[in-house]
Design an enzyme around this catalytic site. Structure first.
Site, PDB file in Angstrom:
ATOM      1  N   ASP A   1      -5.950  -0.316  -2.020  1.00  0.00           N
ATOM      2  CA  ASP A   1      -4.931   0.136  -2.662  1.00  0.00           C
ATOM      3  C   ASP A   1      -4.746   1.688  -2.905  1.00  0.00           C
ATOM      4  O   ASP A   1      -5.913   2.258  -3.234  1.00  0.00           O
ATOM      5  CB  ASP A   1      -4.551  -0.328  -4.226  1.00  0.00           C
TER       6      ASP A   1
ATOM      7  N   SER B   1       9.807 -11.525   2.299  1.00  0.00           N
ATOM      8  CA  SER B   1      10.820 -11.521   1.179  1.00  0.00           C
ATOM      9  C   SER B   1      12.251 -12.251   1.426  1.00  0.00           C
ATOM     10  O   SER B   1      12.502 -12.345   2.793  1.00  0.00           O
ATOM     11  CB  SER B   1      11.363  -9.958   0.813  1.00  0.00           C
TER      12      SER B   1
ATOM     13  N   THR C   1      14.829 -11.487   1.452  1.00  0.00           N
ATOM     14  CA  THR C   1      15.936 -10.245   1.795  1.00  0.00           C
ATOM     15  C   THR C   1      15.999 -10.190   3.547  1.00  0.00           C
ATOM     16  O   THR C   1      16.894  -9.957   4.151  1.00  0.00           O
ATOM     17  CB  THR C   1      15.419  -8.982   1.362  1.00  0.00           C
TER      18      THR C   1
ATOM     19  N   TYR D   1      14.077  -1.291   3.838  1.00  0.00           N
ATOM     20  CA  TYR D   1      13.176  -1.983   3.544  1.00  0.00           C
ATOM     21  C   TYR D   1      13.139  -3.410   3.793  1.00  0.00           C
ATOM     22  O   TYR D   1      12.078  -4.037   4.476  1.00  0.00           O
ATOM     23  CB  TYR D   1      13.197  -1.950   1.884  1.00  0.00           C
TER      24      TYR D   1
ATOM     25  N   LYS E   1      10.497  -5.741   6.627  1.00  0.00           N
ATOM     26  CA  LYS E   1      10.087  -7.031   6.340  1.00  0.00           C
ATOM     27  C   LYS E   1      10.301  -8.083   7.382  1.00  0.00           C
ATOM     28  O   LYS E   1       9.258  -8.857   7.870  1.00  0.00           O
ATOM     29  CB  LYS E   1      10.212  -7.788   5.076  1.00  0.00           C
TER      30      LYS E   1
ATOM     31  N   TYR F   1       9.191 -14.413  -0.576  1.00  0.00           N
ATOM     32  CA  TYR F   1       9.230 -14.549  -2.062  1.00  0.00           C
ATOM     33  C   TYR F   1      10.878 -14.095  -2.565  1.00  0.00           C
ATOM     34  O   TYR F   1      11.523 -13.361  -1.995  1.00  0.00           O
ATOM     35  CB  TYR F   1       8.637 -13.239  -2.936  1.00  0.00           C
ATOM     36  N   PHE F   2      11.231 -14.935  -3.621  1.00  0.00           N
ATOM     37  CA  PHE F   2      12.599 -14.800  -3.955  1.00  0.00           C
ATOM     38  C   PHE F   2      12.544 -13.696  -5.071  1.00  0.00           C
ATOM     39  O   PHE F   2      12.031 -12.581  -5.009  1.00  0.00           O
ATOM     40  CB  PHE F   2      13.363 -16.038  -4.553  1.00  0.00           C
TER      41      PHE F   2
ATOM     42  N   GLY G   1      25.741  -4.004  -0.942  1.00  0.00           N
ATOM     43  CA  GLY G   1      24.861  -4.539  -0.150  1.00  0.00           C
ATOM     44  C   GLY G   1      24.090  -6.054  -1.192  1.00  0.00           C
ATOM     45  O   GLY G   1      23.727  -6.983  -0.627  1.00  0.00           O
TER      46      GLY G   1
HETATM   47  P1  NAD Z   1       4.138  -2.959  -6.115  1.00  0.00           P
HETATM   48  O1  NAD Z   1       4.585  -1.724  -5.469  1.00  0.00           O
HETATM   49  O2  NAD Z   1       3.667  -3.357  -7.365  1.00  0.00           O
HETATM   50  O3  NAD Z   1       2.563  -3.174  -5.195  1.00  0.00           O
HETATM   51  C1  NAD Z   1       2.511  -2.859  -3.950  1.00  0.00           C
HETATM   52  C2  NAD Z   1       1.134  -2.130  -3.799  1.00  0.00           C
HETATM   53  O4  NAD Z   1       0.870  -1.617  -2.496  1.00  0.00           O
HETATM   54  C3  NAD Z   1       1.092  -0.855  -4.797  1.00  0.00           C
HETATM   55  O5  NAD Z   1       0.205  -0.895  -5.566  1.00  0.00           O
HETATM   56  C4  NAD Z   1       0.916   0.320  -3.952  1.00  0.00           C
HETATM   57  O6  NAD Z   1       0.304   1.254  -4.630  1.00  0.00           O
HETATM   58  C5  NAD Z   1       0.292  -0.392  -2.661  1.00  0.00           C
HETATM   59  N1  NAD Z   1       0.559   0.265  -1.609  1.00  0.00           N
HETATM   60  C6  NAD Z   1       1.806   0.682  -0.853  1.00  0.00           C
HETATM   61  N2  NAD Z   1       1.557   1.295   0.370  1.00  0.00           N
HETATM   62  C7  NAD Z   1       0.199   1.343   0.543  1.00  0.00           C
HETATM   63  C8  NAD Z   1      -0.735   1.642   1.742  1.00  0.00           C
HETATM   64  N3  NAD Z   1       0.115   2.280   2.803  1.00  0.00           N
HETATM   65  N4  NAD Z   1      -1.974   1.475   1.554  1.00  0.00           N
HETATM   66  C9  NAD Z   1      -2.642   0.999   0.489  1.00  0.00           C
HETATM   67  N5  NAD Z   1      -1.795   0.555  -0.420  1.00  0.00           N
HETATM   68  C10 NAD Z   1      -0.308   0.863  -0.392  1.00  0.00           C
HETATM   69  O7  NAD Z   1       4.932  -3.979  -5.405  1.00  0.00           O
HETATM   70  P2  NAD Z   1       4.991  -5.787  -5.727  1.00  0.00           P
HETATM   71  O8  NAD Z   1       6.310  -6.060  -6.367  1.00  0.00           O
HETATM   72  O9  NAD Z   1       3.810  -6.187  -6.207  1.00  0.00           O
HETATM   73  O10 NAD Z   1       5.204  -6.082  -4.067  1.00  0.00           O
HETATM   74  C11 NAD Z   1       4.144  -6.563  -3.286  1.00  0.00           C
HETATM   75  C12 NAD Z   1       4.628  -7.005  -2.149  1.00  0.00           C
HETATM   76  O11 NAD Z   1       5.497  -7.855  -2.039  1.00  0.00           O
HETATM   77  C13 NAD Z   1       5.249  -5.913  -1.263  1.00  0.00           C
HETATM   78  O12 NAD Z   1       4.931  -6.120  -0.023  1.00  0.00           O
HETATM   79  C14 NAD Z   1       6.803  -6.188  -1.567  1.00  0.00           C
HETATM   80  O13 NAD Z   1       7.483  -5.638  -0.585  1.00  0.00           O
HETATM   81  C15 NAD Z   1       6.672  -7.692  -1.361  1.00  0.00           C
HETATM   82  N6  NAD Z   1       7.683  -8.096  -2.217  1.00  0.00           N
HETATM   83  C16 NAD Z   1       8.209  -7.788  -3.391  1.00  0.00           C
HETATM   84  C17 NAD Z   1       9.293  -8.349  -4.176  1.00  0.00           C
HETATM   85  C18 NAD Z   1       9.497  -8.068  -5.574  1.00  0.00           C
HETATM   86  O14 NAD Z   1      10.676  -8.333  -5.977  1.00  0.00           O
HETATM   87  N7  NAD Z   1       8.744  -7.358  -6.431  1.00  0.00           N
HETATM   88  C19 NAD Z   1      10.049  -9.493  -3.476  1.00  0.00           C
HETATM   89  C20 NAD Z   1       9.550  -9.792  -2.293  1.00  0.00           C
HETATM   90  C21 NAD Z   1       8.604  -9.096  -1.507  1.00  0.00           C
HETATM   91  C1  WQD Z   2      19.484  -9.364  -9.194  1.00  0.00           C
HETATM   92  C2  WQD Z   2      20.711  -9.588  -9.677  1.00  0.00           C
HETATM   93  C3  WQD Z   2      22.219  -7.795  -9.175  1.00  0.00           C
HETATM   94  C4  WQD Z   2      20.039  -4.545 -11.870  1.00  0.00           C
HETATM   95  C5  WQD Z   2      15.891  -7.094  -4.812  1.00  0.00           C
HETATM   96  C6  WQD Z   2      15.601  -6.756  -3.512  1.00  0.00           C
HETATM   97  C7  WQD Z   2      14.918  -8.006  -2.547  1.00  0.00           C
HETATM   98  C8  WQD Z   2      13.879  -8.247  -3.461  1.00  0.00           C
HETATM   99  C9  WQD Z   2      14.103  -8.716  -4.906  1.00  0.00           C
HETATM  100  C10 WQD Z   2      11.782  -7.201  -2.499  1.00  0.00           C
HETATM  101  C11 WQD Z   2      21.804  -9.164  -9.030  1.00  0.00           C
HETATM  102  C12 WQD Z   2      22.026  -7.640 -10.630  1.00  0.00           C
HETATM  103  C13 WQD Z   2      20.663  -6.039 -11.233  1.00  0.00           C
HETATM  104  C14 WQD Z   2      20.948  -4.250 -12.770  1.00  0.00           C
HETATM  105  C15 WQD Z   2      22.350  -6.065 -12.402  1.00  0.00           C
HETATM  106  N1  WQD Z   2      12.460  -7.210  -3.505  1.00  0.00           N
HETATM  107  N2  WQD Z   2      21.742  -6.520 -11.479  1.00  0.00           N
HETATM  108  N3  WQD Z   2      22.249  -4.968 -13.054  1.00  0.00           N
HETATM  109  O1  WQD Z   2      19.068  -7.601  -5.595  1.00  0.00           O
HETATM  110  O2  WQD Z   2      18.470 -10.011  -5.813  1.00  0.00           O
HETATM  111  O3  WQD Z   2      16.734  -8.252  -4.798  1.00  0.00           O
HETATM  112  O4  WQD Z   2      14.623  -7.445  -5.491  1.00  0.00           O
HETATM  113  O5  WQD Z   2      11.790  -7.733  -1.604  1.00  0.00           O
HETATM  114  O6  WQD Z   2      14.677  -7.398  -1.379  1.00  0.00           O
HETATM  115  O7  WQD Z   2      16.885  -6.527  -2.946  1.00  0.00           O
HETATM  116  O8  WQD Z   2      17.166  -8.285  -7.314  1.00  0.00           O
HETATM  117  O9  WQD Z   2      16.705  -7.838  -9.451  1.00  0.00           O
HETATM  118  O10 WQD Z   2      17.872  -6.108  -8.153  1.00  0.00           O
HETATM  119  O11 WQD Z   2      19.394  -8.114  -8.967  1.00  0.00           O
HETATM  120  O12 WQD Z   2      23.743  -6.586 -12.605  1.00  0.00           O
HETATM  121  O13 WQD Z   2      20.809  -3.281 -13.374  1.00  0.00           O
HETATM  122  O14 WQD Z   2      20.865  -8.828 -10.983  1.00  0.00           O
HETATM  123  O15 WQD Z   2      23.323  -7.279  -9.084  1.00  0.00           O
HETATM  124  O16 WQD Z   2      23.056  -9.704  -8.775  1.00  0.00           O
HETATM  125  P1  WQD Z   2      18.024  -8.808  -5.707  1.00  0.00           P
HETATM  126  P2  WQD Z   2      17.679  -7.563  -8.477  1.00  0.00           P
END
Ligand code: NAD
Ligand code: WQD
Length: 338
Positions: free
Chosen positions: A31, A124, A126, A149, A153, A177-178, A294
């Site tokens: 990381d 994701s 998304t 973003y 993905k 992931y949701f 969006g």
């Molecule tokens: P996070 O930012 O907490 O974790 C991502 C980690 O990757 C961080 O620790 C960051 O320092 C590290 N990182 C980024 N680019 C790097 C690189 N080039 N080399 C080494 N390390 C690097 O995010 P998270 O919420 O734990 O998400 C983990 C994964 O899941 C991500 O790929 C994210 O896109 C995906 N994801 C997250 C969510 C969400 O809502 N949290 C939803 C769907 C998908």
């Molecule tokens: C949830 C709901 C907002 C903040 C995002 C990324 C998605 C994924 C997860 C990585 C929505 C509402 C939010 C606020 C609000 N990440 N909201 N006030 O949009 O489903 O997904 O995170 O892959 O790619 O787009 O999650 O938590 O931002 O929003 O009313 O201050 O809460 O409009 O309906 P979202 P979120």
């Protein structure tokens, strides 16, 4: 069994390292700490009594990856590393494409050189197009992403599918992931976004702890039961367990397979506010604000394939998600900085 965890110091990665250790596996983390702190790994070690070899550095650094694969006999990789802020990705798209796609490409090249051809990718919800019917199945339409973003993905999935197609020895699991929320019940590890949170749950917990004066509810005129947006929130430890189930599948199959990790249950923004209040006794002041560009009205998973094929399903309740998010936030108002 050694599992290389890229991005393992982050929110989902740290919880997954803990779950891997509890399942008797050995996580090894790379990381670059661009959105995390090594303190998360120290706390996972303290919680589990396990050890996590940690390589600070960038996944695009192929020499460093070579060293890791030489120093350890790695069975498979979980690839979390990536940038994930939707709004930021619109401002600096090239940084997002360079980081997220560059990391995936470098990782696959080095894995291939070392004969390690089993990878789980953090995708994701998304990647699904906005015109699908709910719930979303793995066969629902993808594409039409509304931000860079999301495209990283979508393209990351394609890079891995093509890699698996080019060499039948590869095994690829794409996990979509949701909405991950919650934290380990100890409150020692959790999510700490930089700056003003984009996501709903961190915004709620920061309002509860007094860092924000109120929550803006983005839109109350959606075609949903109470007019606010509906999402599929999943406890991060359920998500972490989904990775352990996916490893078992990964190591006994080849080719590419995709799985939703969600609960199948949608909750509105106001449901979340009320659930948080019920779980913690803290009132969250909120105001109705304009819709966020969006955003979809509704998004939730059909988790049947994960249940049937991986034997995994989410177990934590919404109350537990709220309780654990709050427990982390109140113990660590400034994240890992104390
Ligand atoms: P996070 O930012 O907490 O974790 C991502 C980690 O990757 C961080 O620790 C960051 O320092 C590290 N990182 C980024 N680019 C790097 C690189 N080039 N080399 C080494 N390390 C690097 O995010 P998270 O919420 O734990 O998400 C983990 C994964 O899941 C991500 O790929 C994210 O896109 C995906 N994801 C997250 C969510 C969400 O809502 N949290 C939803 C769907 C998908
Ligand atoms: C949830 C709901 C907002 C903040 C995002 C990324 C998605 C994924 C997860 C990585 C929505 C509402 C939010 C606020 C609000 N990440 N909201 N006030 O949009 O489903 O997904 O995170 O892959 O790619 O787009 O999650 O938590 O931002 O929003 O009313 O201050 O809460 O409009 O309906 P979202 P979120």
């Amino acid at each position: 069994m050694k599992v290389l965890v890229t991005g393992g110091a982050g929110y989902i990665g740290s919880h997954t390292c803990l779950t891997l250790l509890e399942a008797g596996m050995e996580p090894i983390v790379i990381d670059n700490l661009c959105n995390s702190s090594a303190e998360s790994l120290a706390r996972v070690e303290a919680l589990t009594g396990g050890k996590i070899p940690f390589y600070p550095g960038d996944v695009r650094d192929e020499a460093l990856l070579d060293r890791i694969f030489t120093e350890h006999t790695i069975s498979c990789v979980i690839h979390f590393a990536g940038l994930k802020a939707v709004g930021e990705s619109v401002q600096i798209p090239l940084t997002y494409y360079e980081n997220n796609l560059g990391a995936t490409i470098s990782l696959c090249k080095v894995m291939s050189r070392h004969g390690v051809k089993a990878i789980i990718f953090s995708s994701s919800a998304t990647v699904y197009s906005g015109d699908n019917e709910m719930p979303l199945k793995e066969t629902s339409r993808t594409g039409g992403c509304t931000n860079p973003y999301g495209w990283t993905k979508y393209m990351g999935e394609q890079i891995l599918r093509d890699t698996a197609k080019s060499d039948p020895a590869w095994s690829v699991v794409l996990l979509r992931y949701f909405n991950p929320v919650g934290a380990h019940e100890s409150g020692r590890i959790g999510e700490h976004p930089n700056g003003i949170p984009n996501n709903l749950m961190p915004f709620i917990t920061q309002t509860a702890v007094g860092k924000r004066d109120h929550l803006n509810v983005f839109g109350d005129d959606y075609p949903t039961p109470d007019g606010t947006g509906v999402r599929d929130y999943i406890h991060v430890l359920d998500l972490a367990k989904g990775h352990v189930a996916a490893i078992r599948y990964l190591l006994s199959h080849t080719g590419t397979e995709v799985f939703n990790l969600g609960t199948g249950q949608g909750y509105s923004v106001l449901d979340m506010v009320h659930a948080f209040q019920d779980a913690t006794g803290i009132t969250i002041p909120y105001e109705i604000a304009p819709r966020r560009p969006g955003d979809l009205p509704t998004c939730y998973a059909d988790p049947a394939k994960s249940r049937e094929v991986l034997g995994w399903q989410a177990e934590h309740s919404l109350k537990e998600m709220c309780r654990d998010s709050w427990n982390w936030q109140k113990q660590n108002p400034n994240g890992y900085e104390g």
